[in-house]
Design a protein around this motif. Structure first.
Motif, PDB file in Angstrom:
ATOM      1  N   LEU A 115       0.628  -1.573   0.042  1.00  0.00           N
ATOM      2  CA  LEU A 115       0.315  -0.233   0.019  1.00  0.00           C
ATOM      3  C   LEU A 115       0.743   1.173  -0.045  1.00  0.00           C
ATOM      4  CD1 LEU A 115      -2.676  -1.146   2.314  1.00  0.00           C
ATOM      5  CD2 LEU A 115      -2.823  -0.497   0.113  1.00  0.00           C
ATOM      6  N   ALA A 116       2.263   1.182   1.074  1.00  0.00           N
ATOM      7  CA  ALA A 116       2.764   2.124   1.129  1.00  0.00           C
ATOM      8  C   ALA A 116       3.223   2.992  -0.594  1.00  0.00           C
ATOM      9  CB  ALA A 116       3.760   2.003   2.334  1.00  0.00           C
ATOM     10  N   LEU A 117       3.715   1.531  -1.356  1.00  0.00           N
ATOM     11  CA  LEU A 117       4.743   1.512  -2.126  1.00  0.00           C
ATOM     12  C   LEU A 117       4.030   2.307  -3.049  1.00  0.00           C
ATOM     13  CD1 LEU A 117       6.945  -1.584  -2.794  1.00  0.00           C
ATOM     14  CD2 LEU A 117       7.883   0.960  -2.132  1.00  0.00           C
ATOM     15  N   LEU A 118       2.169   1.996  -3.026  1.00  0.00           N
ATOM     16  CA  LEU A 118       1.454   2.310  -4.420  1.00  0.00           C
ATOM     17  C   LEU A 118       1.350   3.904  -4.502  1.00  0.00           C
ATOM     18  CD1 LEU A 118      -0.981   1.375  -6.256  1.00  0.00           C
ATOM     19  CD2 LEU A 118      -2.600   1.343  -4.209  1.00  0.00           C
ATOM     20  N   ILE A 119       1.064   4.090  -2.831  1.00  0.00           N
ATOM     21  CA  ILE A 119       0.498   5.502  -2.429  1.00  0.00           C
ATOM     22  C   ILE A 119       1.641   6.484  -3.154  1.00  0.00           C
ATOM     23  CG2 ILE A 119       0.395   7.098  -0.926  1.00  0.00           C
ATOM     24  CD1 ILE A 119      -1.962   4.788   0.453  1.00  0.00           C
ATOM     25  N   LEU A 146      -4.984   9.849   0.452  1.00  0.00           N
ATOM     26  CA  LEU A 146      -3.851   9.345   0.626  1.00  0.00           C
ATOM     27  C   LEU A 146      -3.238  10.246  -0.413  1.00  0.00           C
ATOM     28  CD1 LEU A 146      -2.325   6.737   3.185  1.00  0.00           C
ATOM     29  CD2 LEU A 146      -3.239  10.003   3.906  1.00  0.00           C
ATOM     30  N   ILE A 147      -3.693   9.399  -1.747  1.00  0.00           N
ATOM     31  CA  ILE A 147      -2.644  10.185  -2.597  1.00  0.00           C
ATOM     32  C   ILE A 147      -3.141  11.846  -2.892  1.00  0.00           C
ATOM     33  CG2 ILE A 147      -2.471  10.099  -5.643  1.00  0.00           C
ATOM     34  CD1 ILE A 147      -3.460   6.844  -4.771  1.00  0.00           C
ATOM     35  N   ILE A 148      -4.134  12.304  -3.438  1.00  0.00           N
ATOM     36  CA  ILE A 148      -5.122  13.670  -2.994  1.00  0.00           C
ATOM     37  C   ILE A 148      -4.231  14.218  -2.115  1.00  0.00           C
ATOM     38  CG2 ILE A 148      -6.912  14.922  -3.388  1.00  0.00           C
ATOM     39  CD1 ILE A 148      -8.379  12.533  -3.876  1.00  0.00           C
ATOM     40  N   VAL A 149      -4.239  13.843  -1.458  1.00  0.00           N
ATOM     41  CA  VAL A 149      -2.865  14.275  -0.102  1.00  0.00           C
ATOM     42  C   VAL A 149      -1.713  14.960   0.073  1.00  0.00           C
ATOM     43  CG1 VAL A 149      -3.089  15.344   2.460  1.00  0.00           C
ATOM     44  CG2 VAL A 149      -5.033  14.376   2.020  1.00  0.00           C
ATOM     45  N   GLN A 150      -0.872  13.732  -0.853  1.00  0.00           N
ATOM     46  CA  GLN A 150       0.042  13.289  -0.808  1.00  0.00           C
ATOM     47  C   GLN A 150       0.891  14.311  -2.251  1.00  0.00           C
ATOM     48  OE1 GLN A 150       2.168  13.608   2.034  1.00  0.00           O
ATOM     49  NE2 GLN A 150       0.884  12.964   3.438  1.00  0.00           N
ATOM     50  N   GLU A 158       9.793   9.725   3.038  1.00  0.00           N
ATOM     51  CA  GLU A 158       8.564   9.184   2.378  1.00  0.00           C
ATOM     52  C   GLU A 158       8.002   8.262   2.352  1.00  0.00           C
ATOM     53  OE1 GLU A 158       5.884  12.108   2.805  1.00  0.00           O
ATOM     54  OE2 GLU A 158       7.665  13.116   3.243  1.00  0.00           O
ATOM     55  N   ILE A 159       8.245   7.061   2.704  1.00  0.00           N
ATOM     56  CA  ILE A 159       7.869   5.560   2.238  1.00  0.00           C
ATOM     57  C   ILE A 159       7.430   5.766   3.905  1.00  0.00           C
ATOM     58  CG2 ILE A 159       7.721   3.417   2.801  1.00  0.00           C
ATOM     59  CD1 ILE A 159       9.486   4.191  -0.272  1.00  0.00           C
ATOM     60  N   GLY A 160       8.277   5.800   4.623  1.00  0.00           N
ATOM     61  CA  GLY A 160       7.717   5.812   6.367  1.00  0.00           C
ATOM     62  C   GLY A 160       6.568   6.340   6.905  1.00  0.00           C
ATOM     63  N   TRP A 161       6.429   8.344   6.476  1.00  0.00           N
ATOM     64  CA  TRP A 161       5.815   8.892   6.701  1.00  0.00           C
ATOM     65  C   TRP A 161       3.724   7.899   5.817  1.00  0.00           C
ATOM     66  CZ3 TRP A 161       6.394  12.048  10.981  1.00  0.00           C
ATOM     67  CH2 TRP A 161       7.307  11.696  11.036  1.00  0.00           C
ATOM     68  N   MET A 197      10.889   0.001  10.880  1.00  0.00           N
ATOM     69  CA  MET A 197      10.948   0.311   9.515  1.00  0.00           C
ATOM     70  C   MET A 197      10.508   1.746   8.928  1.00  0.00           C
ATOM     71  SD  MET A 197       9.885  -1.550   6.671  1.00  0.00           S
ATOM     72  CE  MET A 197      10.259  -0.817   5.074  1.00  0.00           C
ATOM     73  N   VAL A 198      10.275   2.515  10.142  1.00  0.00           N
ATOM     74  CA  VAL A 198      10.094   4.074   9.788  1.00  0.00           C
ATOM     75  C   VAL A 198      11.127   4.679   9.986  1.00  0.00           C
ATOM     76  CG1 VAL A 198       9.703   6.048  10.359  1.00  0.00           C
ATOM     77  CG2 VAL A 198       7.813   4.388  10.194  1.00  0.00           C
ATOM     78  N   ALA A 199      12.141   3.424  11.153  1.00  0.00           N
ATOM     79  CA  ALA A 199      13.279   4.546  11.640  1.00  0.00           C
ATOM     80  C   ALA A 199      14.808   3.802  10.329  1.00  0.00           C
ATOM     81  CB  ALA A 199      13.905   3.822  13.063  1.00  0.00           C
TER      82      ALA A 199
END
Length: 289
Positions: free
Chosen positions: A83-87, A147-151, A205-208, A258-260
């Motif tokens: 999902l993160a990669l898609l977004i 999330l796509i619209i916002v980011q 950004e992937i982490g966020w 993952m985020v770190a």
């Protein structure tokens, strides 16, 4: 090739970054090969074995429905990262088109696009995403679109700033004087110079985005139970925080790690390429802060 050799030497020299890359690779591979690595069906309900501790059959124990926590964690890794990669990929594509057009064309088109972006950025991103999902209904598809619209607005502003900087370079001016068409100018001179800093920004950004996905799933607006996803798993275990804290701690640690790791890698790449200060400055401007 010389740049890749220098980067490889820098990675070998920094043991922390080497460890970071190894751990990231392990997490990504565990999600990719979740069907082969998972010892049990992640959604199989077995109330006889509910809330059991770690064992040979259940390496991390089971949840309140007897589902294997380790299997759910592996599948959750797959879903969260996919999902993160898609977004992020969708945001990058949309932002690249809008930001490049605004930065290169300039004038009234640039002003109009930036005013729209400013209006969207005036609302906190997560609140705007929640509002959109509330209108469309809960679900991973609605969450992804929101999330796509916002980011995408952030990416558009960031790319627009980089395009405006690249336009001022001497080689771009020389190409324009030589009669290079706008399309060729973008594909030959501008977009290739956008890619290195964009790769670093995407890494960060992937982490966020993973945190946003987990947060929305935690409050019931993203991935829905029983689908295994880190935020949804934390939500499932919140009622048992006192008696069985591992149900929340295990997926929470995965999000944290993952985020770190992604932030460490992004910071390292930025320092190696000398982009760190400029990226931070442009990212701050793109966020409107």
């Amino acid at each position: 090739m010389e740049g890749l050799r220098r980067l490889g030497w820098g990675i070998r020299r920094h043991r922390l970054i080497s460890l970071c890359i190894v751990l990231l690779s392990m997490i990504v591979l565990s999600g990719l090969f979740a069907p082969q690595l998972a010892p049990n069906d992640p959604n199989f309900v077995d109330l006889i074995h509910k809330l059991e501790g770690p064992s040979t059959q259940f390496p991390l124990g089971t949840d309140q429905l007897g589902r294997c926590l380790f299997s759910r964690l592996l599948y959750g890794t797959r879903i969260s990262l996919s999902l993160a990669l898609l977004i992020v990929t969708s945001c990058l594509a949309v932002g690249l088109v809008i930001g490049s057009a605004a930065g290169y064309i300039g004038g009234k088109i640039d002003s109009l696009i930036m005013r729209i972006c400013d209006a969207i950025l005036a609302i906190p991103s997560l609140i705007l995403a929640i509002s959109l999902i509330a209108v469309w209904g809960a679900g991973w598809k609605q969450m992804a679109i929101a999330l796509i619209i916002v980011q995408s607005v952030y990416y558009a502003r960031f790319i627009r700033g980089m395009v405006r900087n690249i336009k001022q370079q001497n080689y771009v001016t020389a190409a324009r004087i030589a009669g290079t068409s706008p399309l060729r100018m973008m594909t030959r001179h501008i977009i290739p110079n956008l890619l290195p800093p964009l790769f670093i920004v995407v890494t960060l950004e992937i982490g966020w985005v993973i945190m946003d996905i987990s947060a929305l799933s935690f409050i019931g607006l993203g991935v829905q139970s029983p689908t295994p996803e880190w935020g949804a798993m934390i939500n499932d275990g919140k009622s048992l925080l006192r008696s069985h804290p591992r149900l929340m701690i295990v997926p929470g640690l995965m999000i944290f790690c993952m985020v770190a790791l992604l932030n460490l890698l992004g910071e390292f790449l930025g320092e190696r390429k000398g982009f760190t200060k400029s990226i931070r400055k442009m990212a701050k401007e793109a966020r409107g802060s």
